[in-house]
Scaffold this motif. Sequence first.
Motif, PDB file in Angstrom:
ATOM      1  N   SER A 247      37.412  42.099  35.387  1.00 15.83           N
ATOM      2  CA  SER A 247      36.283  41.333  35.912  1.00 15.83           C
ATOM      3  C   SER A 247      35.975  41.836  37.319  1.00 15.83           C
ATOM      4  O   SER A 247      36.742  42.621  37.895  1.00 15.83           O
ATOM      5  N   SER A 248      34.894  41.367  37.905  1.00 13.38           N
ATOM      6  CA  SER A 248      34.548  41.760  39.274  1.00 13.38           C
ATOM      7  C   SER A 248      35.579  41.257  40.275  1.00 13.38           C
ATOM      8  O   SER A 248      35.679  41.779  41.388  1.00 13.38           O
ATOM      9  N   GLN A 249      36.393  40.265  39.884  1.00 17.41           N
ATOM     10  CA  GLN A 249      37.471  39.751  40.741  1.00 17.41           C
ATOM     11  C   GLN A 249      38.795  40.456  40.460  1.00 17.41           C
ATOM     12  O   GLN A 249      39.847  40.057  40.945  1.00 17.41           O
TER      13      GLN A 249
ATOM     14  N   ASP B 130      40.402  40.585  37.593  1.00 21.91           N
ATOM     15  CA  ASP B 130      41.221  39.907  36.586  1.00 21.91           C
ATOM     16  C   ASP B 130      41.142  40.718  35.296  1.00 21.91           C
ATOM     17  O   ASP B 130      40.093  41.268  34.954  1.00 21.91           O
TER      18      ASP B 130
ATOM     19  N   VAL C 247      40.455  41.288  31.686  1.00 16.69           N
ATOM     20  CA  VAL C 247      39.612  40.611  30.705  1.00 16.69           C
ATOM     21  C   VAL C 247      40.033  40.992  29.286  1.00 16.69           C
ATOM     22  O   VAL C 247      40.098  40.152  28.397  1.00 16.69           O
TER      23      VAL C 247
END
Length: 70
Positions: free
Chosen positions: A51-53, A55, A57
């Motif tokens: 993810s953009s954070q 994390d 996925v």
Amino acid sequence: MIDLVGKMVREVNVPLNEAIAMATENPARAIGLETKGRLIVGADADLVVLSSQLDVVRTFRCGEVVSSPS
């Protein structure tokens, strides 16, 4: 490993693409694994979607999904 990539990006200001190479391509090359650590034709298709954070996925091994959120 993703925690270390995140730390390099957030705390050391390493660009994401360089941090990912540090965790994937460079170690694979260092131990002579030609089909690991890169997204190229003929490679094993082991990869992680982030993810953009940063994390995790989804995780793929040999092109097959091995983990995904439920």
